[in-house]
Design an enzyme around this catalytic site. Structure first.
Site, PDB file in Angstrom:
ATOM      1  N   ARG A 102     124.903  59.067  32.781  1.00 41.60           N
ATOM      2  CA  ARG A 102     125.378  57.683  32.899  1.00 41.60           C
ATOM      3  C   ARG A 102     126.528  57.546  33.888  1.00 41.60           C
ATOM      4  O   ARG A 102     127.383  56.678  33.780  1.00 41.60           O
ATOM      5  CB  ARG A 102     125.822  57.131  31.549  1.00 41.60           C
ATOM      6  N   LYS A 104     126.972  51.153  47.874  1.00 37.90           N
ATOM      7  CA  LYS A 104     125.538  50.948  47.675  1.00 37.90           C
ATOM      8  C   LYS A 104     124.838  52.290  47.748  1.00 37.90           C
ATOM      9  O   LYS A 104     125.023  53.050  48.690  1.00 37.90           O
ATOM     10  CB  LYS A 104     124.968  50.065  48.780  1.00 37.90           C
ATOM     11  N   GLU A 121     126.010  49.799  64.974  1.00 37.07           N
ATOM     12  CA  GLU A 121     126.755  49.141  63.884  1.00 37.07           C
ATOM     13  C   GLU A 121     128.203  48.889  64.306  1.00 37.07           C
ATOM     14  O   GLU A 121     128.810  47.888  63.936  1.00 37.07           O
ATOM     15  CB  GLU A 121     126.734  50.013  62.610  1.00 37.07           C
ATOM     16  N   LYS A 147     134.497  47.003  57.568  1.00 39.69           N
ATOM     17  CA  LYS A 147     133.526  47.095  56.479  1.00 39.69           C
ATOM     18  C   LYS A 147     134.264  47.171  55.143  1.00 39.69           C
ATOM     19  O   LYS A 147     133.897  46.513  54.168  1.00 39.69           O
ATOM     20  CB  LYS A 147     132.615  48.319  56.679  1.00 39.69           C
ATOM     21  N   GLU A 180     128.274  41.180  47.484  1.00 41.33           N
ATOM     22  CA  GLU A 180     127.490  40.553  48.538  1.00 41.33           C
ATOM     23  C   GLU A 180     127.089  39.118  48.236  1.00 41.33           C
ATOM     24  O   GLU A 180     125.928  38.812  48.051  1.00 41.33           O
ATOM     25  CB  GLU A 180     126.212  41.367  48.760  1.00 41.33           C
ATOM     26  N   ARG A 239     130.077  39.359  52.932  1.00 40.24           N
ATOM     27  CA  ARG A 239     129.445  40.621  53.235  1.00 40.24           C
ATOM     28  C   ARG A 239     128.168  40.419  54.056  1.00 40.24           C
ATOM     29  O   ARG A 239     127.742  41.295  54.786  1.00 40.24           O
ATOM     30  CB  ARG A 239     129.140  41.380  51.931  1.00 40.24           C
ATOM     31  N   ASN A 250     125.500  41.637  58.296  1.00 37.92           N
ATOM     32  CA  ASN A 250     124.068  41.612  58.544  1.00 37.92           C
ATOM     33  C   ASN A 250     123.726  41.068  59.917  1.00 37.92           C
ATOM     34  O   ASN A 250     122.563  40.902  60.250  1.00 37.92           O
ATOM     35  CB  ASN A 250     123.415  40.730  57.475  1.00 37.92           C
ATOM     36  N   HIS A 253     120.723  42.103  61.935  1.00 38.13           N
ATOM     37  CA  HIS A 253     119.820  42.768  61.004  1.00 38.13           C
ATOM     38  C   HIS A 253     118.629  41.912  60.601  1.00 38.13           C
ATOM     39  O   HIS A 253     117.600  42.451  60.219  1.00 38.13           O
ATOM     40  CB  HIS A 253     120.567  43.217  59.750  1.00 38.13           C
ATOM     41  N   HIS A 282     115.723  44.055  61.334  1.00 39.39           N
ATOM     42  CA  HIS A 282     114.910  44.618  60.261  1.00 39.39           C
ATOM     43  C   HIS A 282     113.430  44.313  60.460  1.00 39.39           C
ATOM     44  O   HIS A 282     112.568  45.135  60.173  1.00 39.39           O
ATOM     45  CB  HIS A 282     115.332  44.025  58.907  1.00 39.39           C
ATOM     46  N   HIS A 321     116.973  52.752  63.009  1.00 37.71           N
ATOM     47  CA  HIS A 321     117.562  51.508  62.509  1.00 37.71           C
ATOM     48  C   HIS A 321     118.517  50.886  63.529  1.00 37.71           C
ATOM     49  O   HIS A 321     118.402  49.709  63.870  1.00 37.71           O
ATOM     50  CB  HIS A 321     118.281  51.823  61.197  1.00 37.71           C
TER      51      HIS A 321
HETATM   52  N1  LIG Z   1     124.246  52.441  51.571  1.00 32.99           N
HETATM   53  C1  LIG Z   1     124.366  51.641  52.585  1.00 32.99           C
HETATM   54  O1  LIG Z   1     125.091  50.670  52.553  1.00 32.99           O
HETATM   55  C2  LIG Z   1     123.614  51.951  53.814  1.00 32.99           C
HETATM   56  C3  LIG Z   1     123.926  51.280  54.995  1.00 32.99           C
HETATM   57  C4  LIG Z   1     123.207  51.609  56.148  1.00 32.99           C
HETATM   58  C5  LIG Z   1     122.238  52.586  56.118  1.00 32.99           C
HETATM   59  N2  LIG Z   1     121.970  53.231  54.956  1.00 32.99           N
HETATM   60  C6  LIG Z   1     120.982  54.289  54.890  1.00 32.99           C
HETATM   61  O2  LIG Z   1     121.413  55.383  55.688  1.00 32.99           O
HETATM   62  C7  LIG Z   1     120.316  56.129  56.118  1.00 32.99           C
HETATM   63  C8  LIG Z   1     120.451  56.464  57.570  1.00 32.99           C
HETATM   64  O3  LIG Z   1     121.629  57.220  57.776  1.00 32.99           O
HETATM   65  P1  LIG Z   1     121.802  58.166  59.026  1.00 32.99           P
HETATM   66  O4  LIG Z   1     121.533  57.399  60.248  1.00 32.99           O
HETATM   67  O5  LIG Z   1     123.065  58.852  58.880  1.00 32.99           O
HETATM   68  O6  LIG Z   1     120.556  59.153  58.890  1.00 32.99           O
HETATM   69  P2  LIG Z   1     120.427  60.641  58.393  1.00 32.99           P
HETATM   70  O7  LIG Z   1     121.197  60.870  57.182  1.00 32.99           O
HETATM   71  O8  LIG Z   1     118.997  60.935  58.366  1.00 32.99           O
HETATM   72  O9  LIG Z   1     121.119  61.436  59.572  1.00 32.99           O
HETATM   73  C9  LIG Z   1     120.560  61.443  60.850  1.00 32.99           C
HETATM   74  C10 LIG Z   1     120.263  62.878  61.326  1.00 32.99           C
HETATM   75  O10 LIG Z   1     121.439  63.458  61.854  1.00 32.99           O
HETATM   76  C11 LIG Z   1     121.716  64.693  61.214  1.00 32.99           C
HETATM   77  N3  LIG Z   1     123.167  64.793  61.154  1.00 32.99           N
HETATM   78  C12 LIG Z   1     124.001  63.998  60.461  1.00 32.99           C
HETATM   79  N4  LIG Z   1     125.266  64.348  60.744  1.00 32.99           N
HETATM   80  C13 LIG Z   1     125.222  65.372  61.614  1.00 32.99           C
HETATM   81  C14 LIG Z   1     126.187  66.143  62.283  1.00 32.99           C
HETATM   82  N5  LIG Z   1     127.496  65.897  62.129  1.00 32.99           N
HETATM   83  N6  LIG Z   1     125.791  67.134  63.083  1.00 32.99           N
HETATM   84  C15 LIG Z   1     124.471  67.382  63.275  1.00 32.99           C
HETATM   85  N7  LIG Z   1     123.514  66.661  62.704  1.00 32.99           N
HETATM   86  C16 LIG Z   1     123.897  65.673  61.873  1.00 32.99           C
HETATM   87  C17 LIG Z   1     121.005  64.610  59.899  1.00 32.99           C
HETATM   88  O11 LIG Z   1     120.675  65.885  59.411  1.00 32.99           O
HETATM   89  C18 LIG Z   1     119.781  63.809  60.238  1.00 32.99           C
HETATM   90  O12 LIG Z   1     118.790  64.633  60.789  1.00 32.99           O
HETATM   91  C19 LIG Z   1     119.096  55.280  55.826  1.00 32.99           C
HETATM   92  O13 LIG Z   1     118.406  55.821  54.724  1.00 32.99           O
HETATM   93  C20 LIG Z   1     119.655  53.916  55.462  1.00 32.99           C
HETATM   94  O14 LIG Z   1     118.863  53.239  54.522  1.00 32.99           O
HETATM   95  C21 LIG Z   1     122.629  52.924  53.820  1.00 32.99           C
HETATM   96 ZN   LIG Z   2     122.528  48.555  59.542  1.00 28.64          ZN
END
Ligand SMILES: NC(=O)c1ccc[n+]([C@@H]2O[C@H](COP(=O)([O-])OP(=O)(O)OC[C@H]3O[C@@H](n4cnc5c(N)ncnc54)[C@H](O)[C@@H]3O)[C@@H](O)[C@H]2O)c1
Ligand SMILES: [Zn+2]
Length: 1560
Positions: free
Chosen positions: A138, A160, A202, A264, A274, A278, A282, A285, A289, A301
């Site tokens: 939990r 999130k 972003e 942020k 949100e 917030r 977007n 987006h 999206h 993305h």
């Molecule tokens: N929670 C939220 O508010 C929120 C907001 C935006 C996006 N997201 C989510 O985030 C995800 C995308 O995140 P992302 O773009 O970081 O993708 P990711 O986590 O897949 O990372 C991108 C790639 O870079 C590599 N990597 C990361 N840091 C590295 C480093 N320092 N050195 C070498 N390689 C590195 C990772 O292994 C991966 O292959 C999506 O699933 C999306 O839905 C969430």
């Molecule tokens: Zn985004």
């Protein structure tokens, strides 16, 4: 460093949700554990989760530091556990399965509530691990250690957490705030470059909504931020751990990321769940999206968001908020960080390919946006920008769909302005002139004092100029009024050596202007390098550099001579000045370059222009005029000599850049055409630009009222009449051939033009006559064309579609906003249909010549000549060509010099013919032995590979041998007299050289030669893309699968029956194996393979001879439900490649990677259908997205059309299949998908295109559950997908017409619910109501209304137009509107009957024959046009009233040589071979003398059966064609045009005859 000593970084903290939990710095590992152990609640177990990319890079540091930190704080006290788990990287890890695995593992490790979870990684790890922490026991405490830029600025902040489900991303999750977020910027050095850009999207987005200052920083420091991240710190050091050790770049990086994270954090703090603010995050987006939904995962993305940001900014601009400057800056900034900025951006195109890109259409995007979580009801909510750094509201704003659609559309619909335009005067300020903007920047930067420049054009060019001038120091720039005003603090010419190279991209003006300016840099040491992109490094700058060097400047070329990069050495002498000679014949910019910097030379410059005529004098005058505005007066001492005093420029306090005068012509033209008043306030008679005279010189003579002051221009319309424009020959070679484009596109509005070598004549029409339809204007990607037609559309009664909205971006991106908002023209988005159909194939002359090779005696000359004639090309016989060039006969050459010398000649002549004398426009037949020489072969292969068609005629050797027996005029074969042996040897050589093959075998059908000629022409049409004979895939279409082992089983009549309703025929080559000659054959034997290949080719050829429908060539393997052994891949591959060479329009490959990829790569003009059959229906279940999507993607990679076949296990599978096609099928990316089996029948009814069908007359169906076109149509009609339509015959008297019987039989045979009726009226008037009815399906028109109907129609086909009569009315739906088209199929009926009669009678060729036409009424017009179409050129025409004959002869004089004869007997002298009677109830005496040896007589009258003409012809042993045959033939064409299906000819004919035979 001692074992326990910790390296605690100096950090910056950012508050979020009331505590300082975000920690930023470099090399944080020790800091992190120290902070956790000292400041957070103790845990017994620490669980660190990361991915396999990060583990090898950083995991050991965390493990090592964990132990040291514990020891340094707690001494030898027992340490808690550190458990580590490493996951595969990538989005797929964000799944229920992975979450479950982690939880099970943690439970197995006996983790309890006092566990702390740490996520070390990008957003994927953060989201997933956060969700684990949120629900484990939990909820357990959780730490984010984001390592990707995106994770730092976005996903790690806000709490999130989520995982993905098959239904979509992030659909299951929780809010769970991390206790700390540690951002260690040092780890960014290992982040891949594309991931960096992904995160920057972003960052830029955040600055754009929140902070103008931050945006300025991002815009200005793209290079240093990039470097700081991507180069990171050298070695393994700890640079940046403390503030003292932080490099400038590191500081910049920290600043940028922290600023973004702070926004942020602020927004999250003030709106955690949100509800409003917030939503601002977007920005970019909503549209981003929607794009992502289609192009992920190939496009990331952030890349989608970047495009979304630009589009949403454009939306804001369209709604009147942000200005163009803001949009342009945002776009450039995103681009500077390596991000795409448009849907069809090259970056995206590269990632997804063209086919996928075509799926990103407005309707799809709107559909995705419709289900956005953030919508309120049906209203879309989008973040709108007021300016860069500020939003319109503190939350997303409601926006109308129509607006969004307009912004994301490729095209735009411009509606007429109506009366609103004539209201009050409108003021329009077009964007600043580029030439003036660039000059103003240099002048103000060099001048003294402050200058506010307004209306500066923001382009890549000016941006580059700004930063280069800034880098040379001395001057300063800042923006006011949200970027509308540029404040320049001039440096008075005090320039210094820049810190690095001056990079000028591809900005030509900047490169040229600054090449002189850099020499002004003071001091006596240092160097400056001017460089640019690859394109820039090819552009010339030589004459300018020569002149400067001669003057004493130290400039060297770093790479190629005459181009950038340049290295300028500063010697303390600056720019010496004095007399400078410059060649100004290449570019006026060289002159301007020296002029602009000349006032700062050491001694006054005396500039002398040498060489020929000076180019673009007006631009030199512009420079001089602007220098005067900045206080320096240039003296022009002679035509080519200038004196420039040495004195600094004095900056005016304000400088308004004149609007671009070319752009200004459009709003002024708007006034002219709409009769309104428009003012352009900053262009007038004193303008520096030539186009400023447009209003006075062009619009005033056309009748407009023009008021022009020195600085403004006002125009009031209207204007009309014929316009002749001359002296614009250069417009033929602008972005497109603008004159041709104008003629073609204006024609769509009903405006006629004449295209002249140096101009155009436009015949003006009344506005109310501007065409009854709404044309779709093709802009050839030319901004000028787009803007011109947008103006015309404002007055066209129904407006028009401008297909390429975005092409105005080159000079006036906000043009559509101006048109809609300021000028009041209603606009809406449009998604233009692909051009193909409407756009004519490239001109005949541009196609390379066709080469024919093959054995002597196979028919190269005969077929070559026939084809040349049919295609309007020249025929060249290489043997004759060679003999005439060398002036010896071939036997003489061989006798004198021997065979090898002859081959050398042969090759030299081939090269000469193909490269010099006939590179295009010819059919060239080579000697039989041309392939004997290796050099010749190499040459032909190369020719085929580079777009030429080399067609090999495959012989039936028996016929060739017979032929050669008789022909003794040619030299014997060199090697042996046995031509069979020669052929065996040459066969592979021919195959190697050609890219198309054509079998010549006259034993296949009776009277074969005309058929062979026809099919040869058809192959050449296909091979040269003159006519590709493709099926229209935008509406349901069918192909029938032939299942017999020999096409002869369907001849002569059954083939016509079984193909009725189909648009193509499938030839199942695998089923040919059922033929008894292969029953026991072993396909592994080479000779069996050869025999089979030969059999398949002869079958293919026979099919060609017997049907004009396109062929789908298929070799179905056993594992895929066919007959072909799965093990015979080599043979299968060979057959498929051969099918391409034979010109099969469609080739079916099975999605298997190896064969399929090869066939796809070598498909030439064929389209590839990549197919997959799941014969059990267990894998391809349509809803199981994994497998279906994978196979679809693989199919798309090796096919133009994908065909996926499964088996229905339940009836509902048909609905699933339907939904699947609805998601994935489009005309651009067609998908055939259906289920086999009885239960699957419904999926065949619903299949969107190219549905395989059977026919009752076929012995067996090709697949289980296959049904006929008739059954499919019946089912579609029952389902309400094929409404019944009414068809009519218009005319009088018509009671005895067989047409209703014929068409109704045709409809019934195709399963169509339509009805054809007589509609006899005594005048044409009542027909209007009939054709206007909603259920009107089409009509035949006969005497007396063939001409009277024309005014009731919207358009005529070329044929109907030329004939001047309509016998067929076809309602077509275009862009949702009904268009009534008038056509004429009478001439098609005549053509078809005459062609067939000629084929059986073997009469003289049409092209050399004379024809006689009797009568000069409407029907004889169709006869003349038919003769013209067939290639006849000489026609005798007889009519009782000679004057009418003369009149008609006159009308057709452009097409035919028509000689009017006073008496029928007079025509005998002309020896007609074809006689056509067109007079109903004709009682003329037909003279016997008209009938020579052999000919064809055709009478259009069908009552009585034997007319006097036909009787006399019959007596003279001519072939006769009865009018009733023409009636059937033209009716068959009518039905085809109405239904777009192949007509059931036999059934229609029988229906006619059963009525006809009974009555006549
Ligand atoms: N929670 C939220 O508010 C929120 C907001 C935006 C996006 N997201 C989510 O985030 C995800 C995308 O995140 P992302 O773009 O970081 O993708 P990711 O986590 O897949 O990372 C991108 C790639 O870079 C590599 N990597 C990361 N840091 C590295 C480093 N320092 N050195 C070498 N390689 C590195 C990772 O292994 C991966 O292959 C999506 O699933 C999306 O839905 C969430
Ligand atoms: Zn985004």
């Amino acid at each position: 460093m001692s074992k326990t000593e910790l390296q605690l970084a100096e950090v910056e903290k950012i508050p979020v949700l009331g505590s300082d939990s975000i920690v930023c710095g470099f090399h944080l590992t020790d800091y992190i554990w120290h902070d956790i152990f000292t400041n957070l609640t103790k845990a017994s177990t620490y669980v660190l989760i990361t991915d396999t990319n990060l583990a090898p890079l950083y995991l050991h540091k965390y493990q090592d530091s964990f132990a040291r930190a514990w020891a340094s704080i707690n001494g030898s006290k027992a340490s808690p556990r550190l458990l580590v788990r490493v996951l595969p990287p990538g989005e797929t890890s964000k799944s229920r399965a992975t979450k479950g695995e982690i939880e099970d593992w943690m439970l197995s490790q006996r983790c309890t509530r006092d566990t702390m979870v740490l996520a070390l990684g990008g957003g994927v790890i953060g989201d997933l691990v956060g969700f684990v922490a949120a629900t484990f026991m939990r909820g357990v405490p959780f730490i984010q250690i984001p390592t990707s830029l995106l994770a730092m600025v976005d996903s790690s902040i806000g709490g999130k957490t989520a995982i993905d489900t098959p239904a979509g991303k992030n659909l299951v999750g929780a809010f769970w705030q991390p206790k700390r977020i540690f951002m260690d910027m040092a780890v960014l050095s290992t982040l891949p470059a594309r991931e960096f850009s992904n995160g920057m999207a972003e960052v830029v987005k955040t600055a754009a909504i929140w902070s103008p200052e931050e945006f300025d920083v991002l815009e200005a420091s793209a290079e240093s931020v990039r470097k700081a991240v991507l180069q990171g710190q050298s070695g393994d050091g700890l640079e940046g751990l403390t503030i003292a050790t932080r490099s400038e770049a590191q500081k910049m990086l920290l600043r940028v990321i922290a600023a973004s994270a702070r926004v942020k954090a602020y927004v999250v703090t003030h709106d955690e769940r949100e509800s409003g603010m917030r939503g601002l995050l977007n920005f970019g987006h909503s549209i981003g999206h929607a794009i992502e939904a289609i192009v992920s995962p190939q496009v990331l993305h952030g890349e989608c968001v970047a495009v979304g940001c630009v589009l949403e900014a454009e939306l804001s601009r369209r709604l009147g908020y942000i200005g163009e400057v803001g949009v342009a800056r945002l776009t450039r900034c995103l681009r500077a960080y390596g991000l795409p900025t448009a849907i069809d951006d090259p970056i995206i195109r590269r990632l997804v390919g063209d086919a996928k890109l075509k799926e990103v259409r407005p309707a799809r995007l709107m559909e995705v946006m419709r289900v956005d979580k953030k919508n309120v009801g049906t209203q879309k909510r989008i973040v709108l920008l007021k300016r860069l750094g500020e939003c319109v509201e503190l939350k997303p704003s409601n926006v109308d769909d129509a607006m969004i659609e307009e912004v994301i559309s490729a095209g735009v619909l411009v509606k007429p302005v109506g009366d609103s335009a004539s209201g009050s005067p409108v003021v329009v300020v077009p964007p600043g002139s580029k030439s003036i903007s660039n000059r103003a920047l240099v002048l103000a930067a060099l001048g003294s004092g402050e200058c506010r420049i307004r209306n500066l054009l923001h382009s890549d060019d000016t941006q580059v100029m700004l930063s280069a001038l800034q880098d040379m120091g001395g001057c300063g720039f800042s923006w006011e009024d949200d970027g509308d005003t540029l404040v320049v603090r001039g440096g008075g010419g005090q320039l210094s050596v820049p810190g690095s190279e001056l990079y000028l991209g591809n900005a030509g003006t900047a490169a040229r202007f600054l090449t002189t300016t850099v020499n002004l840099i003071g001091g006596d040491s240092g160097e400056t390098v001017l460089t640019g992109n690859a394109r820039m490094k090819q552009r010339p700058i030589g004459p300018l550099v020569d002149a400067l060097r001669a003057n004493g400047c130290q400039i060297v070329y770093e790479e190629s001579q005459g181009s950038l990069p340049l290295r300028v050495t500063h010697t303390g002498k600056g720019f010496p000045g004095g007399t400078i000679e410059l060649a100004a014949t290449v570019s006026s910019q060289y002159v301007s370059s020296i002029l602009l910097s000349a006032p700062y030379a050491q001694t006054p410059v005396h500039l002398v222009l040498v060489g020929g005529k000076v180019i673009s004098q007006p631009y030199i005058d512009m420079t001089i005029a602007m220098m005067a505005q900045f206080g320096v007066n240039v003296e022009r001492v002679s035509e080519k000599e200038y004196l420039i005093p040495t004195m600094p420029y004095t900056n005016p306090a304000e400088y308004v850049v004149e609007s671009d005068a070319s752009s200004a012509t459009y709003p002024l033209a708007f006034a002219a055409i709409t009769g309104s008043t428009v003012t352009v306030p900053n262009i007038g008679s004193a303008s520096l630009q030539g186009d400023a005279r447009f209003a006075v010189d062009v619009l005033r003579p056309m009748g407009c009222t023009v008021e022009q002051t020195a600085t403004s221009t006002t125009v009031t319309g209207p204007a009309r009449g014929v316009t002749r424009i001359r002296g614009i020959a250069n417009q033929h070679v602008k972005e497109c051939d603008r004159i041709a484009a104008m003629c073609d596109e204006l024609a769509k509005f009903g405006v006629t033009c004449e295209n002249h070598a140096d101009g155009i004549d436009v015949h003006g029409v009344r506005i109310s006559d501007l065409g009854p339809v709404s044309p779709s204007v093709h802009c050839y990607d030319d901004h000028r064309v787009a803007m011109s037609f947008s103006i015309l559309s404002c007055v066209a009664p129904l407006g028009a579609e401008i297909r390429e909205r975005r092409c105005v971006g080159k000079t006036w991106p906000q043009w559509w906003d101006v048109l809609a908002r300021d000028l009041g023209a209603p606009t809406a988005g449009s998604d233009p249909e692909p051009l193909e159909a409407e756009h004519k194939e490239t001109a005949v002359a541009a196609k390379p010549s066709i080469v024919i090779i093959g054995m002597r005696g196979v028919g190269k000359s005969t077929l070559g000549q026939a084809a040349a004639e049919a295609l309007g090309l020249e025929f060249v016989d290489m043997d004759a060509y060679l003999e005439s060039k060398i002036s010896k006969t071939i036997p003489e050459i061989i006798k004198a010099d021997g065979w090898p010398a002859f081959r050398d000649h042969e090759r030299a002549m081939l090269v000469q013919a193909l490269e010099q004398e006939h590179p295009e426009g010819a059919v060239i037949a080579c000697g039989g032995g041309v392939v004997e020489s290796e050099q010749n072969r190499a040459y032909l292969k190369q020719y085929a590979k580079t777009g030429g068609a080399v067609v090999c005629l495959t012989p039936n050797m028996k016929h060739v041998a017979e032929y050669l027996e008789q022909d003794k005029t040619r030299p014997a074969y060199a090697i042996t007299s046995d031509i069979y042996e020669v052929y065996q040897k040459r066969r592979p050589l021919y195959a190697e050289c050609c890219n198309y093959e054509f079998l010549v075998d006259k034993s296949l059908v009776a009277n074969a030669w005309p058929v062979i000629e026809r099919d040869f022409v058809r192959l050449l049409n296909f091979a040269t893309a003159r006519s590709l004979n493709r099926v229209d895939l935008s509406s349901p279409s069918f192909f029938v699968s032939l299942t017999a082992d020999d096409v002869r089983a369907y001849l002569p009549d059954t083939l016509g029956d079984v193909t009725a309703g189909s648009q193509a025929i499938e030839m199942r080559a695998d089923l040919l194996l059922n033929n008894q000659q292969f029953a026991a054959a072993d396909l592994r034997q080479p000779d069996v393979q050869e025999a089979f290949v030969e059999y398949v080719q002869s079958q293919f050829t026979l099919l060609r001879h017997s049907s004009s429908l396109p062929v789908v060539f298929t070799v179905r393997t056993e594992p895929q439900g066919g007959r072909f052994p799965g093990s015979a891949d080599a043979l299968r591959s060979r057959l498929l490649h051969l099918a391409v060479r034979w010109g099969a329009e469609y080739v079916d490959v099975e999605i298997d990677n190896i064969v399929a990829a090869k066939v796809f790569a070598g498909k030439q003009n064929s389209l590839v259908i990549s197919s997959y059959h799941d014969t059990a229906g267990t894998r391809l279940t349509w809803t199981d997205c994994e497998f279906a999507n994978e196979i679809l993607a693989r199919g798309r990679a090796c096919g133009d059309i994908v065909k996926l076949i499964s088996v229905a296990n339940a009836w509902e599978d048909n609905l699933k299949c339907l939904q699947f096609t609805q998601r994935h099928h489009s005309a651009a990316a067609p998908l055939i998908a259906l289920n086999m089996g009885y239960t699957g029948q419904m999926s065949r009814v619903l299949c969107p295109c190219l549905t395989p069908v059977t026919h009752p007359a076929l012995t067996a169906a090709a697949a289980p559950g296959q049904i006929s076109v008739q059954e499919i149509s019946q089912a579609r009609s029952l389902m309400g997908k094929l409404p019944a339509r009414s068809f009519y015959l218009f005319g009088t008297p018509i009671q005895h017409s067989p047409s209703p019987a014929m068409h109704n039989a045709g409809f019934a045979a195709l399963g169509l619910p339509h009805m054809y009726r007589l509609n006899e009226t005594s005048s044409a008037d009542p027909l209007k109501a009939v054709i206007a009815a909603a259920d009107f399906g089409g009509a035949s028109v006969t005497i007396p209304y063939k001409q009277e109907i024309i005014p009731m129609l919207d358009e005529l086909t070329d044929a109907a137009q030329t004939i001047g009569a309509v016998n067929t009315v076809i309602p077509e739906i275009r862009n949702g509107k009904r268009v009534l088209v008038g056509d004429n199929t009478d001439y098609l009926g005549i053509c078809g009957c005459l062609e067939r009669a000629r084929a059986t009678a073997g009469t003289q060729k049409f092209t050399s024959a004379t024809a006689l036409v009797i009568g000069a009424g409407g029907t004889s017009r169709a006869a003349l046009y038919a003769l013209y179409t067939l290639g006849v050129r000489n026609v005798a025409l007889f009519n009782r009233t000679a004057s009418r004959a003369h009149q008609l002869a006159n009308e057709f004089s452009g097409l035919l040589n028509v000689s009017v004869v006073g008496q029928l007997l007079d025509a005998a002298e002309l020896k007609p071979t074809y006689i056509i009677g067109t007079i109903p109830g004709c009682d003329l005496v037909i003279p016997e003398q008209l009938f020579g040896e052999n000919g064809v007589a055709l009478d259009m009258a069908y009552k009585p059966r034997w007319t006097p003409l036909l009787e006399t012809a019959q007596r003279n042993k001519w072939n006769v064609v009865h009018g009733v045959e023409v009636l059937v033939e033209q009716g068959v064409h009518q039905l085809a045009k109405w239904t777009k299906l192949s007509p059931p000819v036999r059934i229609m004919r029988e229906a006619v005859y059963s009525k006809y035979d009974a009555e006549f």
